[in-house]
Design an enzyme around this catalytic site. Structure first.
Site, short mmCIF file in Angstrom:
data_model
loop_
_atom_site.label_atom_id
_atom_site.label_comp_id
_atom_site.label_asym_id
_atom_site.label_seq_id
_atom_site.Cartn_x
_atom_site.Cartn_y
_atom_site.Cartn_z
N ARG A 104 -39.21 32.60 46.42
CA ARG A 104 -37.85 32.27 45.96
C ARG A 104 -36.81 32.99 46.82
O ARG A 104 -35.78 32.43 47.18
CB ARG A 104 -37.70 32.64 44.49
CG ARG A 104 -36.36 32.25 43.94
CD ARG A 104 -36.29 32.48 42.45
NE ARG A 104 -35.01 32.05 41.96
CZ ARG A 104 -34.36 32.64 40.99
NH1 ARG A 104 -34.88 33.68 40.39
NH2 ARG A 104 -33.19 32.20 40.61
N HIS B 192 -32.50 32.95 50.67
CA HIS B 192 -31.77 33.89 51.52
C HIS B 192 -32.18 33.97 52.98
O HIS B 192 -31.57 34.74 53.72
CB HIS B 192 -31.86 35.30 50.92
CG HIS B 192 -31.26 35.40 49.57
ND1 HIS B 192 -29.90 35.26 49.33
CD2 HIS B 192 -31.83 35.60 48.35
CE1 HIS B 192 -29.67 35.39 48.05
NE2 HIS B 192 -30.82 35.58 47.42
N ASN C 73 -23.59 33.17 48.07
CA ASN C 73 -24.95 33.37 48.55
C ASN C 73 -24.90 33.84 50.00
O ASN C 73 -23.99 33.49 50.74
CB ASN C 73 -25.77 32.07 48.47
CG ASN C 73 -27.24 32.34 48.66
OD1 ASN C 73 -27.86 33.02 47.86
ND2 ASN C 73 -27.80 31.83 49.74
N THR C 74 -25.91 34.63 50.37
CA THR C 74 -26.03 35.11 51.74
C THR C 74 -27.32 34.58 52.34
O THR C 74 -28.38 34.65 51.71
CB THR C 74 -26.05 36.65 51.79
OG1 THR C 74 -24.80 37.13 51.27
CG2 THR C 74 -26.22 37.16 53.20
N HIS D 217 -35.57 40.37 45.95
CA HIS D 217 -34.23 40.24 45.37
C HIS D 217 -33.19 40.70 46.38
O HIS D 217 -33.32 41.76 46.97
CB HIS D 217 -34.12 41.05 44.08
CG HIS D 217 -32.77 40.96 43.44
ND1 HIS D 217 -32.34 39.83 42.79
CD2 HIS D 217 -31.75 41.85 43.37
CE1 HIS D 217 -31.11 40.03 42.34
NE2 HIS D 217 -30.73 41.25 42.68
N PHE D 218 -32.14 39.89 46.55
CA PHE D 218 -31.02 40.25 47.41
C PHE D 218 -30.01 40.98 46.57
O PHE D 218 -29.51 40.45 45.58
CB PHE D 218 -30.41 38.98 48.02
CG PHE D 218 -29.42 39.27 49.12
CD1 PHE D 218 -29.84 39.33 50.43
CD2 PHE D 218 -28.09 39.50 48.82
CE1 PHE D 218 -28.93 39.60 51.44
CE2 PHE D 218 -27.19 39.77 49.82
CZ PHE D 218 -27.62 39.82 51.14
#
Length: 146
Positions: free
Chosen positions: A34, A39, A70-71, A143-144
């Site tokens: 995910r 990302h 979002n990045t 996770h970002f």
């Protein structure tokens, strides 16, 4: 009889531990997949003004509502994974499984729309510091953070 019972209990314990290990690996693997989906864009060829609009749609981040921000990291996946081997830092949630690095990235910020297909984004591209959370051994990005 006692030896057979001990062996049976050890076998049951081993199978239980193996099942728990595999299920947690599955969760980490899904979270990693995910993370990559949302990302990582290492094969970026053209980051023009419609880059964010197209990629956010292709990566299914506008399927119901427009995602606000979002990045996308524009590095080889191995460089992204290697961020997990840097020194651990405290995450915003207090956990100690975050790592930081400087990468090429594009930040996509929503400028118009609320629901698909009306989502329009502003793109800001450059080199910037990122913080990601990692899980597992070896660590994988899941996770970002920023």
């Amino acid at each position: 009889m006692a030896l057979q019972r001990t062996f049976s209990l050890l076998l049951l314990l081993l199978l239980t531990l193996l099942e728990l290990g595999l299920s947690s690996y599955g969760d980490e693997n899904r979270m990693y997949q995910r993370f990559v989906q949302q990302h990582v864009d290492s094969k970026v060829a053209n980051r023009n003004e419609s880059y964010c609009d197209l990629l956010m749609q292709r990566r299914k981040m506008t399927s119901r509502y427009c995602r606000y921000f979002n990045t996308f990291i524009h590095e080889d996946i191995w460089k992204v994974i290697n961020i997990c081997s840097t020194t651990k830092i405290r995450c915003r949630n207090g956990e100690m499984n975050c790592h930081e690095s400087v990468v090429n990235a594009t930040d996509c910020t929503l400028i118009a729309g609320f629901k698909a297909p009306d989502c329009r984004y502003w793109a800001m591209t450059g080199t910037r510091r990122v913080v990601i959370a990692c899980e597992g051994n070896p660590g994988l990005p899941v996770h970002f953070s920023s």
